[in-house]
Design an enzyme around this catalytic site. Structure first.
Site, PDB file in Angstrom:
ATOM      1  N   LYS A 120       1.129  -1.833   0.275  1.00  0.00           N
ATOM      2  CA  LYS A 120       0.023  -0.324   0.066  1.00  0.00           C
ATOM      3  C   LYS A 120       0.993   1.038   0.558  1.00  0.00           C
ATOM      4  O   LYS A 120       1.475   1.724   0.700  1.00  0.00           O
ATOM      5  CB  LYS A 120      -0.990   0.623   1.066  1.00  0.00           C
ATOM      6  CG  LYS A 120      -2.329   1.178   1.364  1.00  0.00           C
ATOM      7  CD  LYS A 120      -2.949   1.769   2.460  1.00  0.00           C
ATOM      8  CE  LYS A 120      -1.579   2.905   3.121  1.00  0.00           C
ATOM      9  NZ  LYS A 120      -1.602   3.682   1.851  1.00  0.00           N
ATOM     10  N   GLU A 144      10.345   1.126   9.661  1.00  0.00           N
ATOM     11  CA  GLU A 144      11.562   2.199  10.004  1.00  0.00           C
ATOM     12  C   GLU A 144      11.094   3.649  10.128  1.00  0.00           C
ATOM     13  O   GLU A 144      10.006   4.225   9.136  1.00  0.00           O
ATOM     14  CB  GLU A 144      11.441   2.065   8.288  1.00  0.00           C
ATOM     15  CG  GLU A 144      13.471   2.116   8.456  1.00  0.00           C
ATOM     16  CD  GLU A 144      13.656   3.145   7.691  1.00  0.00           C
ATOM     17  OE1 GLU A 144      13.606   4.955   8.855  1.00  0.00           O
ATOM     18  OE2 GLU A 144      13.412   4.407   7.014  1.00  0.00           O
ATOM     19  N   CYS A 203      13.752  10.528   6.607  1.00  0.00           N
ATOM     20  CA  CYS A 203      13.611  10.088   8.263  1.00  0.00           C
ATOM     21  C   CYS A 203      15.270  10.741   8.852  1.00  0.00           C
ATOM     22  O   CYS A 203      15.288  10.679  10.206  1.00  0.00           O
ATOM     23  CB  CYS A 203      13.191   8.900   8.446  1.00  0.00           C
ATOM     24  SG  CYS A 203      14.590   7.474   7.397  1.00  0.00           S
ATOM     25  N   GLU A 255      10.704  14.730  15.644  1.00  0.00           N
ATOM     26  CA  GLU A 255      10.343  15.338  14.390  1.00  0.00           C
ATOM     27  C   GLU A 255       9.889  16.532  13.244  1.00  0.00           C
ATOM     28  O   GLU A 255       8.568  16.175  13.134  1.00  0.00           O
ATOM     29  CB  GLU A 255      10.316  13.585  13.468  1.00  0.00           C
ATOM     30  CG  GLU A 255      10.967  13.586  12.565  1.00  0.00           C
ATOM     31  CD  GLU A 255      10.580  12.648  12.163  1.00  0.00           C
ATOM     32  OE1 GLU A 255       9.716  11.432  11.353  1.00  0.00           O
ATOM     33  OE2 GLU A 255      11.490  11.170  11.052  1.00  0.00           O
TER      34      GLU A 255
END
Ligand code: NAI
Ligand code: MG
Length: 500
Positions: free
Chosen positions: A193, A268, A302, A402
């Site tokens: 997906k 991840e 990331c 983040e």
């Protein structure tokens, strides 16, 4: 945006995006059971590119059933490893022939400069070639159990079964490929997906899987939204494994959902990577490295080196030179050959980044350069300028959460022990950068930083052969390298044979 430097949309990409797109299930392109569709946008202009069939639970059920059938029966189940390798290599060649088209599709939908999306697309054939090699090289062992002569014990590494991949939008075609190459190489089947913001290049890969001759059901690609299609996949009782790249919040949710049938999980997730600039570093190189570490992909990585720790002796000069360096970045359309910084993926992400800039300043950080980009030619896109926040404390929100934008949080440090301690004061542990010319210092820091990846005098390097992944709340398991295929896409069976 200058007309002379604009690169026209590749004609094959233009043709591909000119039609509404469907789901790819059991080797066929089909509409969603519900008939629903959603729009995909160009983040540089806010314009609609095309519409995509919106997968939901029923479509995921069909895709998982197809993947299960392909895993248990048919040509894939009985295929020899060398034939599987050959298919992966064929697919790699086809992707290579279509790199320009794939890069154009990703630039259209994701916004980053063609140089970046070309690098993403170019990583795909290399990844498939690397894992094609593993198809014939995954072996078991004969184990010297304590009954020699009477008992024979050996291990096999077998595929897991149906593997779900959920990919994000921040490196569309390359992260999608990471959810496909390793599991396929060892005989699993996959339901992918892709992110709802960037499904197009994954759907183009689907066409190339057909062209390469993959049997029906081995690869299924079902675009849709996280809480519907994504959740259906991670809750599905017949899915054996989930590999997810995305936010830590959703990663935790996926782990909870996976508990239902104890799916294997590879995650991840986010990062808040420290980038440590020592006074003895090659100054110009460190400057370029610090900027690239955070500004690549407009900070939507990331691994981004968001927390910039600079040794006090050079801090003032370094930060002021960095500001000048960031001013050289040119914002614009990814199709403009002079653009070095593309837009963020969406209005939501732009607002999220700008909100962090407000929070940072409220908590006492000083914004020296950057912020919202509002020049008239960029007004409809989701642009944020390269931003430097100074006076940052590691405990501030901007240093802990983040941001996923082109935002540098600069902090001075005095000594190595102190910077290691501060750098490790985070829930995350994904990447880290170190700039120094002192080898002992470099390795000492590389060992002391709690993160899955460390770069010395460089940043963002990746290779299919080298494992990547996170410590702490940056993830579970590794992608790329032997670790991925052996530890996360096969399971070990121990076989006991009585020889008497
Ligand atoms: P997200 O984590 O919500 O989305 C990533 C993928 O997960 C997409 O395919 C999405 O459809 C899917 N997803 C979302 N909710 C799901 C659920 N409940 N079950 C199954 N799948 C689900 O990330 P989003 O909202 O796009 O971005 C928010 C923040 O996440 C970013 O600002 C960034 O901080 C972080 N992020 C980190 C990435 C990384 O590379 N580690 C990639 C993308 C986002
Ligand atoms: Mg989300």
């Amino acid at each position: 945006m200058s007309v002379e430097t604009m690169i026209p949309l590749n004609s094959k990409a233009a043709k591909f995006v000119s039609t509404p797109k469907q789901l790819f299930i059991n080797g066929k392109f089909v509409d969603a059971v519900s008939g629903k569709r959603f729009e995909t946008l160009n983040p540089a202009t806010g314009e609609v590119i095309t519409t995509i069939a919106e997968g939901d639970k029923e479509d995921i059920d069909r895709a998982v059933a197809a993947a299960r059938k392909a895993f248990e029966e048919g040509p894939w189940a009985s295929m020899k490893p060398n034939e599987r390798a050959r298919l992966l290599l064929k697919f790699a060649d086809l992707v290579e022939e279509n790199i320009e088209e794939l890069a154009h599709i990703d630039t259209l939908e994701f916004g980053q400069p063609l140089a970046t999306t070309t690098a993403f697309a170019s990583s795909v054939p290399e990844l498939f070639r690397y894992y094609a090699g593993w198809a014939t090289k995954v072996t078991g062992e004969t184990i010297p159990v304590s009954t020699p002569g009477t008992i024979f014990n050996y291990t096999r590494r077998e595929p897991l079964g149906v593997c779900a991949g959920i990919s994000p939008w921040n490196a569309p075609v390359s992260v999608a490929a990471m959810k496909l190459a390793a599991p396929l190489s060892v005989g699993n089947t996959v339901v992918l997906k892709p992110a709802e913001q960037t499904p197009l290049s994954s759907l183009r890969l689907a066409e190339l899987f057909v062209e390469a001759g993959f049997p029906d059901g081995v690869v299924n690609i079902v675009p849709g939204f996280g809480p519907t299609a994504g959740a259906a996949l991670v809750n599905h009782p017949d899915v054996d494994k989930v590999a997810f790249t995305g936010s830590t919040v959703v990663g935790k949710e996926i782990m909870r959902s996976a508990a239902g049938n104890l799916k294997k999980v590879t995650l991840e997730l986010g990062g808040k990577s420290p980038h440590i600039i020592c006074a003895d570093a090659d100054y110009e190189k460190a400057l370029a490295n610090a900027a690239f570490g955070i500004l690549f992909n407009s900070g939507q990585v990331c691994f981004a080196g968001t927390r910039l720790f600079v040794e006090k002796k050079i801090y003032d000069n370094f930060v002021s030179d960095l500001i000048n360096y960031t001013k050289k970045y040119k914002l614009g359309s990814g199709f403009d050959a002079t653009t070095t910084l593309g837009p963020l993926i969406s209005e939501k992400q732009k607002n999220r980044v700008l909100n962090y800039l407000d929070i940072g300043q409220q908590e006492g950080a000083e914004m020296l350069v950057g912020g919202n980009a509002v020049s008239s030619d960029l007004a409809n896109g989701y642009f944020v300028k390269p931003t430097v926040l100074a006076n940052v404390q590691n405990t501030m929100t901007v240093a802990q959460e983040e941001i996923f934008g082109p935002v540098i949080c600069a902090m001075p440090f005095d000594d190595l022990d102190e910077v290691v301690k501060t750098a490790n004061e985070t829930y995350y542990g994904l990447g880290a950068g170190i700039c120094t010319t002192d080898l002992r210092k470099a390795h000492k820091l590389a060992h002391a930083i709690k993160s899955g990846n460390v770069w010395v005098n460089t940043y963002h390097l990746m290779d299919p052969a080298s494992p990547m992944g996170g410590y702490k709340q940056s993830g579970i398991g590794r992608e790329n390298g032997a670790a991925s295929v052996l530890d996360t896409y096969t399971q070990i069976k121990s076989v006991w044979v009585d020889l008497d």
